[in-house]
Design a protein around this motif. Structure first.
Motif, PDB file in Angstrom:
ATOM      1  N   TRP A  46       0.839  -1.205   0.000  1.00 15.53           N
ATOM      2  CA  TRP A  46       0.000   0.000   0.000  1.00 15.53           C
ATOM      3  C   TRP A  46       0.868   1.246   0.000  1.00 15.53           C
ATOM      4  O   TRP A  46       0.602   2.216  -0.730  1.00 15.53           O
ATOM      5  N   ASP A  53       1.684   7.224  -6.403  1.00  9.42           N
ATOM      6  CA  ASP A  53       0.578   8.158  -6.641  1.00  9.42           C
ATOM      7  C   ASP A  53       0.953   9.588  -6.256  1.00  9.42           C
ATOM      8  O   ASP A  53       0.539  10.550  -6.917  1.00  9.42           O
ATOM      9  N   ASP A  66      -8.482  11.576  -8.086  1.00  5.20           N
ATOM     10  CA  ASP A  66      -8.109  10.243  -8.565  1.00  5.20           C
ATOM     11  C   ASP A  66      -7.120   9.546  -7.633  1.00  5.20           C
ATOM     12  O   ASP A  66      -6.673   8.437  -7.931  1.00  5.20           O
ATOM     13  N   ASP A  68      -5.987   7.342  -4.753  1.00  2.03           N
ATOM     14  CA  ASP A  68      -6.667   6.228  -4.096  1.00  2.03           C
ATOM     15  C   ASP A  68      -6.111   5.868  -2.720  1.00  2.03           C
ATOM     16  O   ASP A  68      -6.519   4.856  -2.145  1.00  2.03           O
ATOM     17  N   HIS A  69      -5.198   6.659  -2.197  1.00  2.00           N
ATOM     18  CA  HIS A  69      -4.547   6.303  -0.934  1.00  2.00           C
ATOM     19  C   HIS A  69      -4.653   7.457   0.062  1.00  2.00           C
ATOM     20  O   HIS A  69      -3.671   7.901   0.638  1.00  2.00           O
ATOM     21  N   ARG A  70      -5.890   7.915   0.291  1.00  3.01           N
ATOM     22  CA  ARG A  70      -6.093   9.087   1.146  1.00  3.01           C
ATOM     23  C   ARG A  70      -6.143   8.735   2.620  1.00  3.01           C
ATOM     24  O   ARG A  70      -5.844   9.576   3.465  1.00  3.01           O
ATOM     25  N   ARG A 198      -9.667   1.872   4.526  1.00  2.00           N
ATOM     26  CA  ARG A 198      -8.796   0.718   4.291  1.00  2.00           C
ATOM     27  C   ARG A 198      -8.111   0.358   5.604  1.00  2.00           C
ATOM     28  O   ARG A 198      -7.444   1.190   6.211  1.00  2.00           O
TER      29      ARG A 198
END
Length: 226
Positions: A46, A53, A66, A68-70, A198
């Protein structure tokens, strides 16, 4: 005093201030980078994806919408290296790390002080974005469904945290990572989509990973394997 110089323009002084703040909060030194950390399984994967990103975000190849790893919830027993993981991630990504904890928020005497401490942590992360905001002991904010006493007090704290996490547009460039030893004690709303949606569990290292950890810290003091 370091930023303002008589012969410099106002814009130059302002930019120098920004650079100093960024460098002050950036992880430096000889600590390990995420790429060098043994183990960590899905968490490492991850993190490497988040670094990629971030590079695309800073280069303008993707928009924050866009990204995806906030948000990430790191779960695991004490001593498995949750804090070390976040520091290594920030070091590899080359971004500031804003570290805080629920315990420090709750050190305030009154509710208003706790809410202000929460606001300040997110505000600092926004000012230095792209950045990583690390919240330790997230389970210290009581699950509203389990609270029997002072429910109104805890509800206000949880609600404010939800507002801060949900404000995706307001925290552009800020990755929020929270850590807990007790994931089941975290309010369910905190883990919903758009927040810390997540969860990755970090387990105790396997023997081979543990040997690599010893190798990293002991270096030449650890005899080579036969």
């Amino acid at each position: 005093a370091l930023a303002v110089r008589p012969m410099a323009s106002a814009n130059e002084c302002t930019q120098r201030m920004k650079d100093l703040v960024t460098k002050k909060t950036r992880i430096t030194g000889n600590g390990p980078r995420l790429e060098d950390l043994p183990g960590y399984g899905d968490a490492k994967q991850w993190g490497l994806e988040a670094i990629s990103d971030l590079e695309d975000l800073r280069a303008g190849r993707i928009a924050w919408a866009d990204f995806d790893h906030r948000g990430l919830l790191l779960a695991g027993p004490p001593g498995v290296g949750k804090s070390s993981f976040v520091a290594a991630l920030a070091r590899s990504a080359g971004v500031p790390l804003i570290a805080t904890s629920v315990a420090s928020w709750n050190a305030a005497t009154y509710l208003s002080g706790t809410l202000q401490a929460m606001n300040e942590a997110f505000s600092k992360a926004r000012r230095t974005a792209p950045s990583i905001l690390f919240i330790d002991e997230i389970d210290g904010i009581s699950d509203r469904s389990a609270v029997r006493e002072h429910k109104e007090y805890w509800s206000q704290i949880v609600n404010r945290l939800l507002e801060l996490l949900q404000g995706v547009d307001d925290r552009e460039g800020v990755i929020v990572i929270a850590a807990t030893n007790y994931p089941n004690a975290v309010d369910a709303a905190v883990r919903r989509a758009g927040r810390l949606d997540r969860q990755i569990d970090i387990h105790l290292p396997e023997p081979d990973d543990l040997a690599q950890i010893f190798r990293h810290y002991l270096g030449a003091d650890l005899p080579a394997q036969v």
